[in-house]
Design a protein around this motif. Sequence first.
Motif, PDB file in Angstrom:
ATOM      1  N   VAL A  35       0.796  -1.310  -0.064  1.00 30.02           N
ATOM      2  CA  VAL A  35       0.052  -0.063  -0.028  1.00 30.02           C
ATOM      3  C   VAL A  35       0.813   1.186  -0.056  1.00 30.02           C
ATOM      4  N   TYR A  36       2.228   1.214   0.349  1.00 30.48           N
ATOM      5  CA  TYR A  36       3.140   2.350   0.096  1.00 30.48           C
ATOM      6  C   TYR A  36       3.062   2.995  -1.165  1.00 30.48           C
ATOM      7  N   ILE A  37       2.523   2.181  -1.988  1.00 32.58           N
ATOM      8  CA  ILE A  37       2.784   2.699  -3.562  1.00 32.58           C
ATOM      9  C   ILE A  37       1.530   3.803  -3.566  1.00 32.58           C
ATOM     10  N   PHE A  38       0.559   3.686  -2.899  1.00 36.50           N
ATOM     11  CA  PHE A  38      -0.570   4.645  -2.824  1.00 36.50           C
ATOM     12  C   PHE A  38      -0.551   5.777  -1.737  1.00 36.50           C
ATOM     13  N   SER A  39       0.544   5.805  -0.929  1.00 34.22           N
ATOM     14  CA  SER A  39       0.819   6.797  -0.116  1.00 34.22           C
ATOM     15  C   SER A  39       1.699   7.871  -0.285  1.00 34.22           C
ATOM     16  N   GLU A  40       1.401   9.045   0.230  1.00 33.18           N
ATOM     17  CA  GLU A  40       2.086  10.342   0.096  1.00 33.18           C
ATOM     18  C   GLU A  40       2.420  10.983   1.434  1.00 33.18           C
ATOM     19  N   ASN A  41       3.657  11.093   1.715  1.00 30.31           N
ATOM     20  CA  ASN A  41       4.385  11.455   3.006  1.00 30.31           C
ATOM     21  C   ASN A  41       3.828  10.909   4.139  1.00 30.31           C
ATOM     22  N   GLY A  42       3.803   9.484   3.985  1.00 32.78           N
ATOM     23  CA  GLY A  42       3.215   8.872   5.030  1.00 32.78           C
ATOM     24  C   GLY A  42       1.858   8.495   5.448  1.00 32.78           C
ATOM     25  N   PHE A  43       1.081   9.378   4.333  1.00 37.94           N
ATOM     26  CA  PHE A  43      -0.415   9.544   4.509  1.00 37.94           C
ATOM     27  C   PHE A  43      -1.005   8.799   3.446  1.00 37.94           C
ATOM     28  N   ILE A  44      -2.228   8.097   3.490  1.00 40.20           N
ATOM     29  CA  ILE A  44      -3.063   7.559   2.313  1.00 40.20           C
ATOM     30  C   ILE A  44      -4.477   7.616   2.578  1.00 40.20           C
ATOM     31  N   LYS A  45      -5.182   7.742   1.440  1.00 45.36           N
ATOM     32  CA  LYS A  45      -6.654   8.115   1.524  1.00 45.36           C
ATOM     33  C   LYS A  45      -7.298   6.979   2.187  1.00 45.36           C
ATOM     34  N   THR A  46      -8.128   7.187   3.307  1.00 48.90           N
ATOM     35  CA  THR A  46      -8.704   6.087   3.880  1.00 48.90           C
ATOM     36  C   THR A  46      -9.358   5.340   3.060  1.00 48.90           C
ATOM     37  N   SER A  47     -10.250   5.904   2.317  1.00 45.85           N
ATOM     38  CA  SER A  47     -10.984   4.809   1.329  1.00 45.85           C
ATOM     39  C   SER A  47     -10.082   4.029   0.549  1.00 45.85           C
ATOM     40  N   ILE A  48      -8.864   4.621   0.114  1.00 48.42           N
ATOM     41  CA  ILE A  48      -8.008   3.498  -0.757  1.00 48.42           C
ATOM     42  C   ILE A  48      -7.310   2.548  -0.098  1.00 48.42           C
ATOM     43  N   LYS A  49      -6.959   2.937   1.165  1.00 46.21           N
ATOM     44  CA  LYS A  49      -6.263   2.036   2.303  1.00 46.21           C
ATOM     45  C   LYS A  49      -7.129   0.631   2.418  1.00 46.21           C
ATOM     46  N   TYR A  50      -8.233   1.180   2.760  1.00 50.08           N
ATOM     47  CA  TYR A  50      -9.204   0.051   3.385  1.00 50.08           C
ATOM     48  C   TYR A  50      -9.986  -0.725   2.132  1.00 50.08           C
TER      49      TYR A  50
END
Length: 278
Positions: A35-50
């Motif tokens: 899921v790091y691929i979809f992250s930005e500066n240590g954050f990721i959209k909640t909807s995308i992550k889950y």
Amino acid sequence: MLLKVKSNIKNYPLLYTLSYILLFFLFVKLKNKGVYIFSENGFIKTSIKYSLYTIFNLIFGLITIKLISFFNVKKLGGFKKNKVKHWELLIFPLYIIVIGELLYPSYFLFSKISILNWIVLIFWVFSIAFLEELMFRSLLQSVLIKKITKNKKSLILCVLANSIIFGLSHLIKYNQGYYGEMAQVLYSFFIGFLMGTLLLLTRKIWPSILIHFLINIPSVLEIFVTEKSLLTKNGSNYTDVNDFIYLVVLTLPCFIYGMYFLIKLSQKEVNELISTSY
């Protein structure tokens, strides 16, 4: 050659089931890195992550169904085409939601969650219940019973062993501190034991999935209030000894309830359960 491999696997169902579960947890580690691929500066959209976590869970859930069929434990695993037996026993576990809401109300969070996050939340929580009940109850518990159970004592030991493995599986992240980890293990062990008992008594897996789903929802609402989540979570909500005691006291009745009904099983009912594993 393929038939020989299949035959070999079928001769050692417990070994290959445990290997499959270990492989699953290896993929869990890879999933968390993916899921790091979809992250930005240590954050990721909640909807995308889950959403990604949901897809992962559903894929392994479908693989687990195939294994349940392959090891011929569909009936024991709750896939038998019959009505739910002892459905009234399913009401008891819902006390967790009632007491939890009275002591730690989460209803005030409902309006703070966006529609998109609500959709993702529901699918994600369902996917967890779907996968865990299939993997640990329908598959592992059923294989244990099929391989080991000869009488009521060994039946109870199978449910206990499965619940211990289920509880310990929640140590995979090990980032919640001593009391947090112990709370997770015992909470999962007690509820897992009850779910294993309910599967044997109702002869259906779907009620256990539904109850698991309902119990989990209040505990994850806070995650979905924000639109962005930390990629990894540091610390825990359950590092305090008082919270640890609260969770143990809250879920211990699940274990007592499950053990009571297992001990109450007649020899005829035990024999009937054993017969469904062949």
